[in-house]
Each structure stands twice: as C-alpha cells, then as structure tokens.
Design a protein around this motif. Structure first.
Motif, PDB file in Angstrom:
ATOM      1  N   HIS A   1     -10.170  11.532 -11.796  1.00 11.11           N
ATOM      2  CA  HIS A   1     -11.247  10.842 -12.494  1.00 11.11           C
ATOM      3  C   HIS A   1     -11.739  11.563 -13.726  1.00 11.11           C
ATOM      4  N   ASN A   2     -11.396  12.840 -13.842  1.00  8.94           N
ATOM      5  CA  ASN A   2     -11.821  13.591 -15.025  1.00  8.94           C
ATOM      6  C   ASN A   2     -10.624  14.202 -15.726  1.00  8.94           C
TER       7      ASN A   2
ATOM      8  N   ASP B   1      -9.409  13.818 -18.450  1.00  7.47           N
ATOM      9  CA  ASP B   1      -9.542  14.175 -19.873  1.00  7.47           C
ATOM     10  C   ASP B   1     -10.156  15.570 -20.046  1.00  7.47           C
ATOM     11  N   LEU B   2     -10.894  16.062 -19.036  1.00  6.26           N
ATOM     12  CA  LEU B   2     -11.404  17.440 -19.122  1.00  6.26           C
ATOM     13  C   LEU B   2     -10.251  18.433 -19.156  1.00  6.26           C
ATOM     14  N   TYR B   3      -9.191  18.088 -18.439  1.00  5.03           N
ATOM     15  CA  TYR B   3      -8.038  18.998 -18.389  1.00  5.03           C
ATOM     16  C   TYR B   3      -7.206  18.896 -19.656  1.00  5.03           C
ATOM     17  N   ILE B   4      -7.264  17.704 -20.291  1.00  3.35           N
ATOM     18  CA  ILE B   4      -6.609  17.566 -21.595  1.00  3.35           C
ATOM     19  C   ILE B   4      -7.278  18.509 -22.597  1.00  3.35           C
ATOM     20  N   LEU B   5      -8.626  18.571 -22.527  1.00  2.00           N
ATOM     21  CA  LEU B   5      -9.353  19.459 -23.442  1.00  2.00           C
ATOM     22  C   LEU B   5      -8.960  20.917 -23.216  1.00  2.00           C
ATOM     23  N   LEU B   6      -8.676  21.255 -21.975  1.00  6.22           N
ATOM     24  CA  LEU B   6      -8.328  22.643 -21.656  1.00  6.22           C
ATOM     25  C   LEU B   6      -6.886  22.993 -22.013  1.00  6.22           C
TER      26      LEU B   6
ATOM     27  N   ALA C   1     -13.147  23.029 -27.154  1.00  7.98           N
ATOM     28  CA  ALA C   1     -12.667  22.040 -26.190  1.00  7.98           C
ATOM     29  C   ALA C   1     -12.557  22.675 -24.808  1.00  7.98           C
ATOM     30  N   ALA C   2     -11.913  23.856 -24.766  1.00  6.66           N
ATOM     31  CA  ALA C   2     -11.788  24.544 -23.482  1.00  6.66           C
ATOM     32  C   ALA C   2     -13.168  24.930 -22.958  1.00  6.66           C
TER      33      ALA C   2
ATOM     34  N   TYR D   1     -15.974  23.459 -23.422  1.00  4.94           N
ATOM     35  CA  TYR D   1     -16.720  22.316 -22.889  1.00  4.94           C
ATOM     36  C   TYR D   1     -16.351  22.053 -21.432  1.00  4.94           C
ATOM     37  N   SER D   2     -15.056  21.962 -21.148  1.00  6.43           N
ATOM     38  CA  SER D   2     -14.635  21.716 -19.771  1.00  6.43           C
ATOM     39  C   SER D   2     -15.152  22.812 -18.838  1.00  6.43           C
TER      40      SER D   2
ATOM     41  N   LEU E   1     -16.513  21.308 -12.529  1.00  4.00           N
ATOM     42  CA  LEU E   1     -15.092  21.251 -12.871  1.00  4.00           C
ATOM     43  C   LEU E   1     -14.253  21.841 -11.742  1.00  4.00           C
TER      44      LEU E   1
ATOM     45  N   PHE F   1      -8.448  33.104 -17.812  1.00  3.52           N
ATOM     46  CA  PHE F   1      -8.752  33.467 -19.206  1.00  3.52           C
ATOM     47  C   PHE F   1      -9.269  34.911 -19.307  1.00  3.52           C
TER      48      PHE F   1
ATOM     49  N   ASN G   1     -15.289  11.803 -21.155  1.00  2.00           N
ATOM     50  CA  ASN G   1     -15.584  13.223 -21.389  1.00  2.00           C
ATOM     51  C   ASN G   1     -15.257  13.638 -22.817  1.00  2.00           C
ATOM     52  N   ILE G   2     -14.109  13.134 -23.296  1.00  2.00           N
ATOM     53  CA  ILE G   2     -13.695  13.530 -24.644  1.00  2.00           C
ATOM     54  C   ILE G   2     -14.691  13.005 -25.677  1.00  2.00           C
TER      55      ILE G   2
END
Lengths: 305, 286
Positions: free
Chosen positions: A15-16, A18-23, B93-94, B96-97, B103, B113, B178-179
């Motif tokens: 469900h999230n 896209d958060l992993y896409i950001l990472l 971006a990283a 933010y997540s 998460l 990291f 989220n994006i």
C-alpha cells in the motif's frame, strides 16, 4: 494507523510502494558505491592482478597482512598518523573553546558578527586553496620568512623541512578549522542562564572567576562530548591536507596511512598489499568510532546518531 | 549595572585580541589577492604585502588565455551544479520515507545507511570499482559516489520529523499519494534545511580535489582544484607555455587561488544565515 501496522509488513509495502520508490535511488547508490567496495576488500586476501581480474586472482589468505605487520615502514606511517593527529588534538581542540568564550563576552553585536563571519570563512576553502595561500605566505621570499629575516633568524623552507613540517600541518589546519569549531560551543554558551552572571557579579566575582566557575562548567558536557567524538579520528591525521602539502623530503615525518595506501596501491600497483593496509585502518577506525560513541552516550546520554 | 574598571579593561583587551584573530584569518588571503594584481617586478622581489604594487590585471589575462583555467572552471561548475541538484533530490526523497515512523523496515534501512558512515572499503576497492564501471576520465565519477551523503540525509530526515503530522494526514485523506505529498507539500515547506544542505554539498563538490586527482587525467577533464594544486606543485610549469608575456609563476598561482575562491566568497553571505542553523541542528542530538 496502528491497525494498519498490525496487518503485517507485506500489506504496508504494497500500500505504500511509492515510499520505497523514493528510497530506491539512495539504496542503489549506497550499494554500488559503499557496499561493493566493502565487498571488494577481499582483494586484501588475494593476489590481485589487473589482468586476472577480481574473480580470477588467487586466494592467498593472510600473506599480505603478514607482510604489513613485518614492514617497518608500516609502523612509521602508523606512528605518523597517530602523532600528527595527537598534535592537532592538543593544539587545535582547545582553541575553538577559548575563541567562543572570548566571542561570547563581546557586547557589541556588529563587532561580534563581523569576527564570526571572518573566522568561519576558511572552513569553506578547499585544501588546494589553503595550500596556495600558505605556499605564498611561507615561501622563501614570502612575508613570513621576511619577518624571520628581519628578526635576524634564518629563512626556513617550511614545506621541505622535516623539523617544522608537522607544525605547518597543525597551523594550517588550525587556520582553517578553529573559527568553524566555535559554532557548536557558541550554541552551548547561549544555554547558560544569564542570571548566574548577574548574581555572581553581586557576589563580587571578576570576569576570570566567572569564566572558571560559570562559563566552563556550563559548556563542559559539550566539551567532553566533542573530545570523545574527536577520539574516534585518532588515526585520521587529515588525509587531503597532507596529500596536497607533503612531498618526498618530508615523508619521514608526514607520510600517513592513507598516503601510504595511495602510493603503494596506485603508484606501485600493489593493490592487494595496499588494501590490506587500508583494511587495517578501516577496522581500527571502526572500533574507535564505536568505542567513542559508546563513551559519549554513557557520559551524556547523547550520541552521534 | 555599570561595568567596573576591570570589566572595561577586559573588554578592550578582548576586542583587540579578537581583531588580531580576525586579521590573521584575513591577511593571508588578502596577501594573495594583492599579489595577483601586482606587477611582476614586485612579485619576484617579494615586496608585495597586503596592497597590490604596480596594479594591473595582466596575470588574469595571461591565466585565461594560456592556461586551462576556463576549462577547469566549466568542469567544476558542471560537477557542482549537477551534483548539488541530484544530491538534494535523492537525499530528501530517501529522508522523507525514513522520516515516517511507520515505514516497514525503517530500522533496518537506517542501519544499512548509517553503517556506511563508520566503515568503508577504502581507497583501492573504490578505485577499482570506478575503473570497472568505465567512469575513469568521466566527470560523473566525481558526482555519483556523493549523491547520498548519509549525514546530510539524516539532517533532512530530522527536519521532516519536526514538521506537524497533521499536514500529511489531511493530504492523505484528500487522496494524495506519498510521492505527491513529498514533492508538493513537504519539499516546499522545507526550504531552510534544503538550502543548508545545498550549501554544504555545493561547497563539497566545488572543493573536491582527491577524487578528481584519482579519476581524471585527461587535460580536458581538469577541475579547478586539480589545476590549482598542479600549478602550485610545478614551479616551472610556465616554462612549457609559449607566450610573449612572461608572468611569474607566483602571480599565476595567486590568480588561480583567487579564481578558486571567488565563487565561494560570492555565495558566502547568502549561505551564512543557513549554515549556523544547519550545524547546530545536526550537532550531537538527543
């Protein structure tokens, strides 16, 4: 929110997504440029030749480490790294503390800000620029040697005289970093209750007594944490600075682990031997960081991460 | 309370001391600037102090015409600009997540990291990696390894964590992804920290010397710091350059120090308000 979490990781990830896409870009870059070289350390246990490649080179166990630890030059660079770092610690560490206390006593805000602006600046200059500046300043016919000559002393070729070269390293590092180092102490100084100063004045304390009994105790925990954290770089004498400033005439006093790794590894192409030296350095630094951080945490309940 | 005599004496003494410290920071640089504008006779005889003697800009003309300083400047500007922009996007971006407490895998990812801050493969494996990636003599070799600096990412993450949760929650209710929340809401709200990090990474890219020395040997790929160090090291570099005007190496060195510093001096006032905030935010945190 808590209900969602209870349904398990997979549900959350789907469900999230896209958060992993950001990472993802950060993770990929970290794997490629940080973890792949860590894996690459295994060449310290191989006889790496460019033409045999990473996989084709034969395993040799601890051969290179045996060579490292029986090499007297290795102990010289280890000693140089340590002693230069200690010189810097002893000379440079107290300076930002003193400077920030002096700055803190300034009542004229414009004067204070001007001095701050000036002393922060060198932090932003590269070592190449700092070298260029001090090369001009310390050259044989430069202003510094002119002053020495005027005082009736002999001119010193600073960059090629082993006796003074470590001093040059410490002084240029101080020039570059002391001002910047005050920021953290100035922040700590603002947290001291000004009423303490007022009441101490009523009790007849002078400036010096105020500094000893109020100011120093007020920033002592910051000082100790900074000191402990500084210990983690005890083998880090300042690679880029030394690499830029040193030359064969001062190798005896200024060749440090990193410069040695560079010259043996990339200069003489002894990749595996140099990696073994590098691995030794990485492991010792890692242990020092973990230790100093544990100490900092124990002392003040604070840590770097 | 009226300051006592002792306090006034201290105050005067303190001001003098601080002025001297300020001067000792500035004068070395001023000396080099003065040299770069002085005429050769005075430079060769070592007479230049803190004021140009025989003011002229011949050395600058010479440097721009006869040395690769323009190419170096262009390459450095490219690395700094592209590197800073990409580093900001990738790190934030990283961050933010990782700033979201729920998460899944957050703790593991943080270890992933943070570990790289404390342990690294060292010089040789990194060099061999860059070679096998075919990035030798490529300006991207200066950019790619520094796009995610963990320390900077943590600073951004801490800032994001300080933003009120309600903003994110109401955007979620409105159906934002989220994006979208990251790029349209969180990023615009976080200009102070982004400016701070931009300053730090730009200065880092601008000043980077060692990697350039390691990975770039093609004269067309020279960077400013590389050029500068080569120039200071090779006293007789000028002999190899044919030219009618002979400018003493000392003056050309001074010119390149000035050119390497001016861009930093120009942005310095802009960044000053940010970096103090940045460093105190990032300092040993509770």
């Amino acid at each position: 929110m808590s209900k969602k979490r209870n349904r398990g990781g997979l549900y959350y990830v789907i469900h999230n997504w896209d958060l992993y896409i950001l990472l993802l870009p950060g993770i990929l870059l970290t794997i490629l440029f940080k973890y792949v070289p860590i894996y690459g350390i295994i060449i310290a246990f191989k006889d790496f030749k460019i033409f045999d490649g990473f996989w084709g080179s034969p395993w040799v166990g601890l051969k290179h480490f045996n060579r490292v630890f029986s090499d007297s030059y290795f102990y010289l660079v280890l000693w140089n790294s340590f002693i230069i770092s200690v010189y810097k610690l002893v000379w440079i560490f107290p300076m930002p503390i003193i400077l920030s206390i002096l700055l803190n006593e300034v009542r004229n805000i414009y004067f204070k800000r001007t001095i701050q602006t000036v002393v922060y600046l060198p932090h932003f200059l590269s070592w190449a620029v700092v070298y260029g500046i001090f090369y001009a300043l310390l050259s044989n016919d430069g202003p510094f040697n002119d002053i020495l000559a005027m005082l009736g002393m002999k001119r010193i070729p600073f960059f090629v005289t082993p006796r003074v070269f470590r001093g040059v390293l410490v002084a240029t590092d101080a020039w570059k970093s002391v001002g910047w180092g005050t920021i953290i102490y100035l922040a700590a100084l603002t947290s001291i209750d000004p009423e303490l100063y007022d009441s101490s004045k009523i009790d007849g304390a002078n400036k010096f007594q105020q500094v000893i009994y109020i100011t120093l105790p007020g920033i002592m925990s910051t000082v100790i944490v900074m000191l402990v954290l500084r210990l983690s770089s005890l083998l880090n004498a300042g690679f880029e600075q030394i690499f830029i400033m040193y030359n064969p005439t001062v190798y005896n006093v200024a060749d440090v682990i990193d410069t040695y790794v560079y010259r043996t590894g990339l200069g003489r192409q002894e990749f595996s031997y140099a990696s073994a030296v590098g691995l030794f350095n990485s492991v010792v630094s890692f242990i020092l960081i973990i230790l100093s951080n544990a100490l900092a945490r124990r002392y003040s309940g604070r840590s770097i991460w | 309370m009226k300051p006592s005599l002792g306090e006034r004496v201290f105050s005067v003494f303190n001001s003098i001391l601080l002025t001297l410290i300020g001067l000792s920071t500035l004068l070395p640089f001023i000396h080099v600037v003065a040299k770069s504008f002085s005429s050769d006779v005075y430079v060769i005889s070592g007479q230049v102090g803190i004021w140009p003697l025989g003011f002229n800009i011949e050395a600058y003309k010479f440097a721009f015409k006869n040395t690769p300083i323009l190419i170096a400047f262009k390459n450095t500007a490219f690395v700094t600009f592209v590197g800073t922009c990409l580093a900001l996007i990738i790190s934030s971006a990283a961050a933010y997540s990782l700033s979201l407490p729920n998460l899944y895998g957050r703790k593991l990812l943080m270890y992933f990291f943070v570990f790289t801050m404390f342990f690294n493969g060292g010089l040789i494996p990194s060099f061999l990696l860059m070679r096998s990636l075919g990035l030798m003599n490529n300006l991207w070799s200066l950019i790619l390894p520094h796009l995610l600096v963990v320390y900077n990412m943590i600073l951004i993450k801490n800032y994001f964590e300080g933003l009120p949760d309600s903003i994110r929650e109401s955007a979620m209710i409105d159906g934002a992804s989220n994006i979208t929340i990251y790029s349209r809401i969180i990023m615009p709200m976080s200009k102070p920290i982004l400016a701070t990090i931009a300053v730090f990474s730009a200065v880092g890219f601008w000043n980077s010397y060692f990697n350039a020395m390691l990975y770039l040997s093609d004269p067309k790929k020279i960077t400013l710091q590389l050029f500068l160090v080569n120039l200071v090291r090779q006293a007789d570099l000028m002999d190899s350059i044919n030219s009618e005007i002979i400018v003493p190496p000392d003056t050309v060195r001074a010119v390149s120090v000035v050119i390497g510093t001016v861009p930093i001096l120009l942005v310095y006032p802009l960044m000053q308000e940010h970096f103090v905030k940045g460093i105190t935010m990032g300092s040993v945190k509770g």
